[in-house]
Design an enzyme around this catalytic site. Structure first.
Site, mmCIF file in Angstrom:
data_model
loop_
_atom_site.group_PDB
_atom_site.id
_atom_site.type_symbol
_atom_site.label_atom_id
_atom_site.label_comp_id
_atom_site.label_asym_id
_atom_site.label_seq_id
_atom_site.Cartn_x
_atom_site.Cartn_y
_atom_site.Cartn_z
ATOM 1 N N SER A 185 -15.591 -54.543 -23.253
ATOM 2 C CA SER A 185 -16.555 -55.637 -23.936
ATOM 3 C C SER A 185 -17.458 -54.745 -24.879
ATOM 4 C CB SER A 185 -17.320 -56.197 -22.802
ATOM 5 O OG SER A 185 -17.356 -57.514 -23.344
ATOM 6 N N ASP A 291 -8.274 -63.765 -21.861
ATOM 7 C CA ASP A 291 -9.530 -63.605 -22.160
ATOM 8 C C ASP A 291 -10.241 -64.524 -23.158
ATOM 9 O OD1 ASP A 291 -12.205 -62.411 -22.474
ATOM 10 O OD2 ASP A 291 -11.742 -60.696 -22.857
ATOM 11 N N HIS A 322 -11.111 -61.804 -18.468
ATOM 12 C CA HIS A 322 -12.160 -60.713 -19.216
ATOM 13 C C HIS A 322 -12.298 -59.756 -17.797
ATOM 14 C CE1 HIS A 322 -14.646 -58.998 -22.273
ATOM 15 N NE2 HIS A 322 -15.712 -59.181 -21.249
#
Length: 639
Positions: A185, A291, A322
């Site tokens: 991320s 995601d 995610h």
């Protein structure tokens, strides 16, 4: 000559002849006795405006024996804003420190596993977080320079100090400078950003579920994806000290990121795709195809830009949301990552660069591979919507609709892609659906799609959504669940060496599966007012506008017997925010089409839509799918 050859063999670095013979680094160094130290690297920026260059905190774990032997080691580096505020990984680990301020627990398994194998692990606190000076600027110069300065220091080009405010300099003579960056991320986003500077010494990056353009984290062609901007996120992760001194930076984030979705200079400075030509490092991209936090347009456009510039690369695509690959394919992930770093940082000839480029999850825990990705023979193919037997229930094929053909729908911000898909075979006022017949052969889409829509609104504002749907029964990962496709158990498995303060053992995970009757596998959105480019305009009711929606990259097989659907609608609830008005839109079908990356191109589509299908997927009265979570996370981090 023989003596010279012997001396060469004795003194060659691991990247030379010794590495060519080696296949795998082994855990020969003590993790318990590893050197743990902290330094503060000068970023040469003064983001907080205190008249002094900002220093970022760098926590290091490295093998003591290698230092005693004078052996220089490569570095695995993760730069993160989450080491103090939010935690890393499925178990939200934070950095902890001893009385001397040296790191005790370094989040995740990287140090436990790789330090015994002859690597140093370096955890960098981004500017404005934890023990670092400066301000968080959401992927901008301060964020990227936080990590780039450390790479420079590791290669002898920057200054570091033994304390945050002191004057005693410290060097990095224990490393050969060869650095690999990794992170999920925001952390992986910084790896993208640093790679896009072309910094020397950065040999590889492993961005997991990461952003390639911050505009595309917050907007989709003007349509807002969240009800807040980068200033909220900056405030969320900054240290209390930074919050007290970074008001001017916060205000620049507010001013530079208007909620109207316009492209501004702020976004240009946070678009790493534009600098893909500078990337020297190899890139191992990992992303969940469902995601809905860092949406997959981010990896798709990054991958395409890297390919266009000849960057050596590899990709894993899962069915998860995610989620880190450590939590859906743990053993294979550790083994592959080990080979990847051994090759690019130690120079080992282990064949990882000759292995299949792509691993794609087809069903939960079932994977396929491709020598290159997208596969050879993938061609963009234009499919056209057409009217059907009832309003809003049309067909999808290669032939264009006749002039004057149209469909009409009214935006309903209370509905989403799940509701549209469940009613695709019925006339409903909020969407227009276009569906093939049951396929006679599997049809694979691999890459990024685009949908061009010509629509006439009844109001001065309108948002559009386009989704691709696989209509047919399947069992997939439940990406809408709390774990976004995984379940966390209680038993643990260990990956590396543990100490009293830093365990290498993590809770096991398994696939969270769901039986569905349809799967939304790609989606895209736009504000119709941005039809002309980066600046939005008020619409004229009754006037037609044409805009192209960028659908998110994916790799999906629609099986024989299933049907492929394209749905065009308004607000996709919980995934984009609604417009200021509630428009009715009339879609001009003759000037609307989808450009899909089909493996086999138009020929594959013709073959899949002719003949007799092997079986017919039942048309259920109430088909079920994965429901979009009611609150999609607006923090690019762990769940």
């Amino acid at each position: 000559m023989a003596v010279a050859a012997a001396l060469t063999a004795l003194f060659v670095s691991p990247v030379g002849a010794q590495a060519a013979r080696a296949k795998e680094s082994r855990p020969v160094y003590s993790y318990e006795n590893a050197i743990r130290e902290s330094v503060w690297v000068d970023t040469r920026l003064d983001a907080d405006g205190d008249g002094k260059a900002d220093r970022v905190a760098v926590d290091i774990v490295r093998p003591r024996e290698a230092a005693q032997q004078g052996r220089r080691v490569p570095v695995i580096l993760e730069a993160s804003p989450y080491y103090a505020c939010c935690g890393r990984g499925n178990e939200s680990q934070l950095k902890t420190y001893d009385a001397q301020g040296h790191v005790v627990q370094m989040p995740l398994f990287y140090d436990n596993y790789f330090v015994p194998r002859g690597y140093a692990f370096v955890g960098v606190d981004l500017s404005g977080t934890n023990r670092s000076d400066g301000c968080v600027d959401i992927g901008g110069p301060s964020d990227v320079q936080s990590a780039k300065a450390v790479v420079d220091w590791l290669n002898g080009r920057a200054r570091a100090y033994t304390t945050r405010t002191g004057t005693q300099r410290v060097g990095a003579d224990w490393t050969n400078g060869r650095t690999g960056m990794i992170g999920k991320s925001w952390d992986g986003t910084i790896a993208n950003g640093v790679a896009a500077t072309g910094v020397d010494g950065l040999k590889t990056i492993v961005p997991i579920s990461s952003i390639s353009s911050w505009y595309d984290y917050y907007f989709a062609k003007g349509a807002p994806l969240y009800d807040s901007g980068p200033d909220w996120l900056s405030n969320y992760v900054e240290s209390p000290e930074a919050q007290a001194h970074c008001g001017a930076v916060q205000q620049r984030l507010v001013d530079g990121a208007p909620r109207n979705g316009d492209w501004t200079p702020l976004w240009s400075g946070r678009d790493y795709v534009a600098d893909a030509s500078k990337v020297k490092a190899s890139v191992f991209v990992v992303h969940g195809m469902q995601d809905l936090n860092v949406r997959t347009k981010n990896f798709g456009q990054w991958w395409d830009a890297l390919a266009a510039n000849g960057v050596e690369r590899k990709i894993w695509l899962s069915q998860t949301g995610h989620v880190d690959p450590f939590d859906y394919r743990r053993a294979d992930w550790v083994d592959t990552l080990h080979k990847w770093f051994d090759h690019y940082l130690l120079g080992y000839d282990n064949g990882i660069e000759r292995a299949p480029m792509a691993d794609v999850e087809r069903h939960p825990d079932q994977w396929s591979t491709d020598a290159v990705w997208p596969p050879v023979g993938t061609r963009n193919t234009v499919l056209r919507p057409a009217n059907g037997s009832a309003p809003g229930v049309g067909g999808l094929g290669l032939s264009p609709a006749p002039a004057g053909a149209s469909e009409t729908f009214t935006d309903n911000p209370q509905l989403d892609e799940s509701g549209w898909s469940a009613t695709v075979d019925r006339s409903t006022p909020e969407k227009a659906g276009f569906v093939t017949g049951p396929l006679t052969q599997d049809l694979r889409l691999s890459g990024s799609s685009k949908v061009t829509v010509t629509a006439t609104p009844t109001t001065t504002s309108a948002h559009l959504s386009a989704v691709l749907v696989d209509l047919g029964p399947d069992t997939i990962r439940n990406y809408g669940g709390a774990g976004e496709g995984i379940l966390t158990g209680t038993d643990r498995t260990c990956w590396g060496v543990s100490t009293t303060g830093d365990s290498a053992c993590y809770k096991v995970t398994s696939a969270d599966k769901k039986a569905v009757d349809y799967t939304v596998f790609s989606r895209g959105w736009a504000d119709l007012g941005h039809y002309a480019g980066g600046t939005g305009q008020s619409l004229t009711p009754g006037r037609p506008y044409t805009i192209t929606l960028d659908l998110h990259a994916t790799d999906h097989v629609v099986p024989a017997g299933h049907r492929l659907a394209l749905i065009v609608a308004g607000t996709d609830k919980d995934l984009i925010d609604p417009p200021a008005s509630t428009p009715t839109l009339t879609v001009d079908l003759a000037h609307t089409w989808a450009k899909l990356p089909l493996v086999g191109g138009a020929g594959a589509f013709r073959r899949a839509t002719t003949g007799t299908p092997p079986h017919l997927a039942p048309h259920l009265a109430r088909p079920t799918g994965v429901t979009v979570p009611p609150s999609v996370g607006r923090v690019p981090g762990d769940r």
